[in-house]
Design a protein around this motif. Structure first.
Motif, PDB file in Angstrom:
ATOM      1  N   UNK A  29     -10.794  -8.249  14.856  1.00  7.65           N
ATOM      2  CA  UNK A  29     -10.365  -6.900  15.201  1.00  7.65           C
ATOM      3  C   UNK A  29      -8.886  -6.711  14.839  1.00  7.65           C
ATOM      4  N   UNK A  30      -8.063  -7.701  15.170  1.00 15.96           N
ATOM      5  CA  UNK A  30      -6.635  -7.622  14.857  1.00 15.96           C
ATOM      6  C   UNK A  30      -6.385  -7.615  13.352  1.00 15.96           C
ATOM      7  N   UNK A  31      -7.170  -8.386  12.617  1.00 18.29           N
ATOM      8  CA  UNK A  31      -7.033  -8.395  11.154  1.00 18.29           C
ATOM      9  C   UNK A  31      -7.378  -7.022  10.564  1.00 18.29           C
ATOM     10  N   UNK A  32      -8.450  -6.419  11.063  1.00 17.12           N
ATOM     11  CA  UNK A  32      -8.830  -5.075  10.604  1.00 17.12           C
ATOM     12  C   UNK A  32      -7.753  -4.054  10.974  1.00 17.12           C
ATOM     13  N   UNK A  33      -7.208  -4.202  12.154  1.00 16.75           N
ATOM     14  CA  UNK A  33      -6.136  -3.319  12.604  1.00 16.75           C
ATOM     15  C   UNK A  33      -4.904  -3.464  11.721  1.00 16.75           C
ATOM     16  N   UNK A  34      -4.578  -4.681  11.336  1.00 16.32           N
ATOM     17  CA  UNK A  34      -3.427  -4.934  10.467  1.00 16.32           C
ATOM     18  C   UNK A  34      -3.620  -4.286   9.096  1.00 16.32           C
ATOM     19  N   UNK A  35      -4.840  -4.328   8.576  1.00 10.96           N
ATOM     20  CA  UNK A  35      -5.129  -3.682   7.290  1.00 10.96           C
ATOM     21  C   UNK A  35      -4.867  -2.183   7.399  1.00 10.96           C
ATOM     22  N   UNK A  36      -5.391  -1.568   8.458  1.00 13.01           N
ATOM     23  CA  UNK A  36      -5.186  -0.132   8.650  1.00 13.01           C
ATOM     24  C   UNK A  36      -3.707   0.199   8.819  1.00 13.01           C
TER      25      UNK A  36
END
Length: 120
Positions: free
Chosen positions: A71-78
């Motif tokens: 979830x944090x990795x996806x958030x970082x991409x966004x």
């Protein structure tokens, strides 16, 4: 009895901010200042996170949860593409509650889930 928000802000969120700081600067080549603005932090704190001079006590423990890290990795991409506009602090808390990871994370940060009040 403590509230989940109290534990979240004191023990979980510092580790999340350190992780996102490092991710944005090292993996997505944002400047420390840009990462600080996105995360709502001071640039000096981002610098400490990136250089490893500061680390949350529960950094490794919390990031050991694969779904949480994903979830944090996806958030970082966004965040790196500046597509993310929401309050990540609230969204992350809701994610923990929705996926029932809240109790596991509480145990990981040495808090008893039965002694922490969680709003539904």
């Amino acid at each position: 009895m403590k509230s989940f928000c109290e534990v979240y802000n004191r023990k979980i969120l510092p580790a999340v901010r350190m992780y996102l700081s490092r991710k944005l600067v090292l993996d997505y080549n944002l400047s420390q200042l840009d990462a600080a603005k996105i995360l709502g932090l001071k640039q000096s704190l981002v610098n400490y996170a990136v250089t490893g001079r500061r680390r949350s006590k529960y950094f490794e423990v919390i990031l050991g949860f694969k779904d949480f890290r994903r979830y944090l990795d996806d958030l970082a991409v966004e965040m790196s593409t500046k597509k993310y506009r929401g309050p990540y602090v609230c969204d992350l808390c809701q994610f923990l509650m929705r996926t029932n990871l809240a109790d596991e994370v509480l145990k990981a940060v040495e808090e008893s889930p039965s002694r922490v009040y969680k709003k539904s």
